[in-house]
Design a protein around this motif. Structure first.
Motif, mmCIF file in Angstrom:
data_model
loop_
_atom_site.group_PDB
_atom_site.id
_atom_site.type_symbol
_atom_site.label_atom_id
_atom_site.label_comp_id
_atom_site.label_asym_id
_atom_site.label_seq_id
_atom_site.Cartn_x
_atom_site.Cartn_y
_atom_site.Cartn_z
ATOM 1 N N TYR A 1 0.685 -1.415 -0.201
ATOM 2 C CA TYR A 1 0.058 0.000 0.154
ATOM 3 C C TYR A 1 0.795 1.335 0.017
ATOM 4 O O TYR A 1 0.523 2.264 -0.460
ATOM 5 C CB TYR A 1 -0.851 -0.058 1.150
ATOM 6 N N GLY A 2 1.995 1.133 0.833
ATOM 7 C CA GLY A 2 2.726 2.516 0.806
ATOM 8 C C GLY A 2 3.488 2.635 -0.703
ATOM 9 O O GLY A 2 3.667 3.624 -1.144
ATOM 10 N N LEU A 3 3.784 1.336 -1.257
ATOM 11 C CA LEU A 3 4.283 1.595 -2.641
ATOM 12 C C LEU A 3 3.002 2.000 -3.607
ATOM 13 O O LEU A 3 3.573 3.014 -4.600
ATOM 14 C CB LEU A 3 4.654 0.118 -3.303
ATOM 15 N N TYR A 4 2.006 1.788 -3.577
ATOM 16 C CA TYR A 4 0.793 2.151 -4.182
ATOM 17 C C TYR A 4 0.595 3.716 -4.200
ATOM 18 O O TYR A 4 0.346 4.377 -5.274
ATOM 19 C CB TYR A 4 -0.321 1.559 -3.767
ATOM 20 N N ARG A 5 0.752 4.160 -2.934
ATOM 21 C CA ARG A 5 0.693 5.549 -2.529
ATOM 22 C C ARG A 5 1.771 6.279 -3.294
ATOM 23 O O ARG A 5 1.381 7.342 -3.970
ATOM 24 C CB ARG A 5 0.806 5.887 -1.215
ATOM 25 N N PHE A 6 3.056 5.833 -3.299
ATOM 26 C CA PHE A 6 4.090 6.663 -3.996
ATOM 27 C C PHE A 6 3.902 6.638 -5.604
ATOM 28 O O PHE A 6 4.125 7.757 -5.948
ATOM 29 C CB PHE A 6 5.495 5.758 -3.429
ATOM 30 N N LEU A 7 3.274 5.453 -6.160
ATOM 31 C CA LEU A 7 3.400 5.225 -7.173
ATOM 32 C C LEU A 7 2.223 6.436 -7.890
ATOM 33 O O LEU A 7 2.215 6.650 -9.272
ATOM 34 C CB LEU A 7 3.287 4.025 -7.873
ATOM 35 N N HIS A 8 1.379 6.602 -7.310
ATOM 36 C CA HIS A 8 0.199 7.263 -7.562
ATOM 37 C C HIS A 8 0.550 8.640 -7.113
ATOM 38 O O HIS A 8 -0.316 9.778 -7.212
ATOM 39 C CB HIS A 8 -1.241 7.027 -7.023
ATOM 40 N N ARG A 9 1.878 9.301 -6.921
ATOM 41 C CA ARG A 9 2.192 10.695 -6.316
ATOM 42 C C ARG A 9 3.325 10.907 -7.207
ATOM 43 O O ARG A 9 3.822 11.984 -7.848
ATOM 44 C CB ARG A 9 2.014 10.765 -4.951
ATOM 45 N N GLY A 10 4.479 10.209 -6.832
ATOM 46 C CA GLY A 10 5.750 10.549 -7.421
ATOM 47 C C GLY A 10 6.665 11.190 -6.431
ATOM 48 O O GLY A 10 6.300 11.548 -5.152
ATOM 49 N N PHE A 11 7.609 11.864 -6.611
ATOM 50 C CA PHE A 11 8.567 12.512 -6.089
ATOM 51 C C PHE A 11 8.104 13.892 -5.800
ATOM 52 O O PHE A 11 8.607 15.035 -6.436
ATOM 53 C CB PHE A 11 10.053 12.659 -6.747
ATOM 54 N N THR A 12 7.027 13.938 -5.100
ATOM 55 C CA THR A 12 6.584 15.456 -4.558
ATOM 56 C C THR A 12 6.071 15.273 -3.144
ATOM 57 O O THR A 12 5.801 14.038 -2.650
ATOM 58 C CB THR A 12 5.357 15.943 -5.312
ATOM 59 N N ASN A 13 5.742 16.173 -2.533
ATOM 60 C CA ASN A 13 5.285 16.082 -1.160
ATOM 61 C C ASN A 13 6.049 15.169 -0.115
ATOM 62 O O ASN A 13 5.836 14.317 0.059
ATOM 63 C CB ASN A 13 3.997 15.965 -0.962
ATOM 64 N N VAL A 14 7.281 15.611 0.483
ATOM 65 C CA VAL A 14 8.226 14.808 1.149
ATOM 66 C C VAL A 14 7.464 14.215 2.321
ATOM 67 O O VAL A 14 7.981 13.216 2.607
ATOM 68 C CB VAL A 14 9.331 15.963 1.526
ATOM 69 N N GLU A 15 6.358 15.101 2.867
ATOM 70 C CA GLU A 15 5.703 14.489 4.070
ATOM 71 C C GLU A 15 5.162 13.233 3.714
ATOM 72 O O GLU A 15 5.036 12.324 4.463
ATOM 73 C CB GLU A 15 4.896 15.640 4.665
ATOM 74 N N GLU A 16 4.432 13.494 2.681
ATOM 75 C CA GLU A 16 3.751 11.893 2.138
ATOM 76 C C GLU A 16 4.778 11.065 1.754
ATOM 77 O O GLU A 16 4.552 9.654 2.205
ATOM 78 C CB GLU A 16 2.708 12.352 0.911
ATOM 79 N N PHE A 17 5.618 11.270 1.215
ATOM 80 C CA PHE A 17 6.755 10.231 0.823
ATOM 81 C C PHE A 17 7.376 9.703 2.201
ATOM 82 O O PHE A 17 7.469 8.404 2.424
ATOM 83 C CB PHE A 17 7.997 10.805 0.160
ATOM 84 N N SER A 18 7.597 10.335 3.206
ATOM 85 C CA SER A 18 7.950 9.971 4.477
ATOM 86 C C SER A 18 6.947 9.044 5.322
ATOM 87 O O SER A 18 7.327 7.796 5.635
ATOM 88 C CB SER A 18 7.991 11.028 5.477
ATOM 89 N N ILE A 19 5.419 9.227 4.974
ATOM 90 C CA ILE A 19 4.817 8.333 5.318
ATOM 91 C C ILE A 19 4.663 6.794 4.625
ATOM 92 O O ILE A 19 4.754 5.647 5.000
ATOM 93 C CB ILE A 19 3.162 8.909 5.236
ATOM 94 N N ASP A 20 4.756 7.216 3.377
ATOM 95 C CA ASP A 20 4.836 5.989 2.339
ATOM 96 C C ASP A 20 6.260 4.980 2.854
ATOM 97 O O ASP A 20 5.883 3.652 2.897
ATOM 98 C CB ASP A 20 5.326 6.422 0.953
ATOM 99 N N MET A 21 7.228 5.408 3.199
ATOM 100 C CA MET A 21 8.500 5.024 3.432
ATOM 101 C C MET A 21 8.326 4.096 4.614
ATOM 102 O O MET A 21 8.706 2.922 5.052
ATOM 103 C CB MET A 21 9.829 5.689 3.575
ATOM 104 N N GLY A 22 7.629 4.785 5.831
ATOM 105 C CA GLY A 22 7.512 4.044 6.870
ATOM 106 C C GLY A 22 6.469 2.803 6.617
ATOM 107 O O GLY A 22 6.629 1.784 7.126
ATOM 108 N N LEU A 23 5.390 3.037 5.794
ATOM 109 C CA LEU A 23 4.741 1.759 5.521
ATOM 110 C C LEU A 23 5.602 0.624 4.740
ATOM 111 O O LEU A 23 5.528 -0.562 5.170
ATOM 112 C CB LEU A 23 3.533 2.100 4.424
ATOM 113 N N ILE A 24 6.422 1.126 3.954
ATOM 114 C CA ILE A 24 7.454 0.153 3.118
ATOM 115 C C ILE A 24 8.247 -0.413 3.879
ATOM 116 O O ILE A 24 8.668 -1.580 3.987
ATOM 117 C CB ILE A 24 8.044 0.838 2.024
#
Length: 518
Positions: A93-116
């Motif tokens: 799910y973290g990877l899914y979130r990242f792939l539907h947003r990309g390299f933007t919004n570092v705060e959301e990327f931080s959440i993605d990485m926590g999930l991963i």
């Protein structure tokens, strides 16, 4: 939400009351049965597919943890495997979130990485329960599992929630270091004490910046700020003792035992950092600031030649009226964009030295895709081509025209030019069809003292500018690419242009053009 929290508190209390394991192992159980489900509830959209599928993975996972702790059966490896499967699901799910947003919004990327990262915690937990020898003692294997649950799952999510309230250059740098630190710790434990020391320094800097931010931050709830500050400060204290332990174990400079680390470091992280921080964020969850792009994207996918999807018609340039974009460069630049077929291009390609090995490998792909199919040498070459109109209904955007450029008989670019308007601004919308997807460059146009600049770098937070990759039917993945064109006069009827591209802010390609009128 209240019932959800009470349910998981009850599961944890039952496990503690009937557990057959030593108390230190319950530190990990607290994360598994209490912190993980509640944090997932806070940061994941309840309307999305994740929550529809979640019970089918979560219920067996939490039951398996409870049974393993209470009954301690001989087939504990199977129960640990069930929990591992759940963590892989969360990572997906973290990877899914990242792939539907990309390299933007570092705060959301931080959440993605926590999930991963949670899947790493599940893997080490499985290795500990199954008794797999990874070259470490069982206790160290368990400590690594707890590290990936607390420092690599809970902390990145806390950091992401802070970023939803406050973002700056200092925040972004600190967040990136805190995301790198968990893996650096793991590598340091395996290979080098010096890497472990560096990873702890990453934590020091990152946590110091985050604590500083929380003292400047306006929180949605007055009490929330104190919970968050106390939580991060507690982690900073435990990280300090982690440094002492590294220096003790690796260099013999201090005397810090692992038993002391278990009691002090473990309890402080579990209760003060995780629990107090979780209560703080439960008081008010800041909403995500990410807004999915809504600009039109080409529907054309795959390797396409210009004559397959278009035909030569009356259109002669890349733009019908360049003044639409609100820019008024020199007359020659306007003429080039409105009558492109009247001009010839001579280009010199410069792959930057550090990128040449990647460019060489990419050349095997570009020859097949016929996109960004640039030579490896830096000799001047002539690019020829035509302007095509796209067959009706294929692209989905308005006023689309194809500019096909060739070197000899090989196609270099097949670019589909369009434009769109949003946020009171016109953008050039350029699509490059690729296998199964499309890369889209959205460029802002600016006057540059008679010259013309086209750039994917945003001038404000609401800008659509950027380089994107289409994901699925309507998803857009923002690539870590930037590009900039600067077109200037070169004589009475001649022009020159410089096209520069960056990846992760590092320049990797520069193309210099001489543009002459026939």
């Amino acid at each position: 939400m209240r019932n959800f929290v009470l349910l998981h508190v009850s599961l944890f209390v039952i496990t503690v009351l009937f557990s057959m394991v030593l108390w230190p192992y319950l530190l990990l159980t607290a994360a598994q049965l209490l912190y993980i489900p509640i944090l997932l509830k806070l940061v994941c959209k309840e309307q999305g597919w994740f929550w529809k599928v979640y019970p089918y993975f979560a219920i067996p996972a939490y039951v398996s943890v409870m049974v393993e702790q209470i009954a301690s059966p001989d087939w504990g490896w199977l129960l640990a495997a069930i929990y591992l499967l759940f963590t892989v699901f969360v990572a997906g799910y973290g990877l899914y979130r990242f792939l539907h947003r990309g390299f933007t919004n570092v705060e959301e990327f931080s959440i993605d990485m926590g999930l991963i990262y949670l899947a790493m915690g599940g893997s080490w937990y499985f290795a500990f329960i199954a008794g797999i020898d990874l070259g470490f003692s069982p206790l160290l294997t368990w400590l690594t599992a707890i590290h990936f649950h607390y420092s690599a799952f809970i902390l990145p999510i806390f950091v992401g929630l802070i970023g939803r309230l406050y973002s700056s250059r200092h925040y972004r740098s600190a967040a990136v270091l805190l995301l790198v630190a968990p893996m650096a710790v793991a590598v340091g434990i395996t290979f080098s004490r010096w890497i472990e020391v560096i990873s702890v320094l990453f934590y020091f800097y990152g946590l110091g910046v985050m604590i500083w931010i929380t003292w400047r931050l306006f929180f949605l709830q007055p009490l929330q700020k104190w919970f968050v500050r106390i939580s991060l400060t507690a982690l900073a204290v435990t990280i300090s003792f982690s440094m002492l332990y590294v220096l003790s174990n690796g260099f013999g400079l201090f005397s810090t035992t692992i038993d002391f680390m278990l009691r002090f470091h473990g309890i402080l992280n579990c209760i003060v950092f995780a629990l107090v921080g979780l209560i703080g964020w439960m008081l008010a969850v800041p909403p995500s600031r990410f807004q999915p792009p809504t600009f039109p994207v080409s529907k054309i996918r795959g390797r396409q030649s210009a004559d397959q999807i278009g035909e030569i018609g009356e259109i002669r340039g890349l733009s019908d009226d360049l003044r639409t974009y609100g820019v008024i460069p020199s007359a020659n630049i306007i003429d080039f964009y409105e009558n492109t077929v009247n001009y010839r291009l001579k280009a010199t390609v410069h792959w930057h030295t550090w990128f040449k090995p990647f460019a060489y490998c990419y050349s095997f792909i570009s020859r097949r895709t016929q996109q960004i199919n640039l030579p490896f040498h830096n000799r001047e070459i002539e690019m020829t081509g035509d302007i095509f109109t796209v067959h009706e209904g294929l692209d989905g955007r308005e006023h689309v025209r194809i500019w096909e450029r060739k070197i000899g008989k090989e196609t270099v670019f097949t670019a589909l030019y369009s434009q769109h308007h949003s946020n009171e601004k016109w953008y050039m919308n350029i699509a490059l069809p690729l296998p199964f997807t499309t890369m889209t460059g959205v460029l802002e146009l600016h006057d540059a003292k008679g010259a013309l600049q086209l750039t994917s770098q945003r001038t404000d937070g609401d800008s659509d500018a950027g380089v994107y990759l289409s994901i699925g039917k309507d998803g857009l993945f923002k690539l870590p690419l930037q590009e900039n064109f600067l077109i200037t006069e070169n004589g009475e009827e001649g022009l020159q242009a410089e096209h520069t591209m960056w990846i992760f802010s590092l320049p990797f390609l520069t193309i210099n053009y001489r543009i002459e009128k026939y």
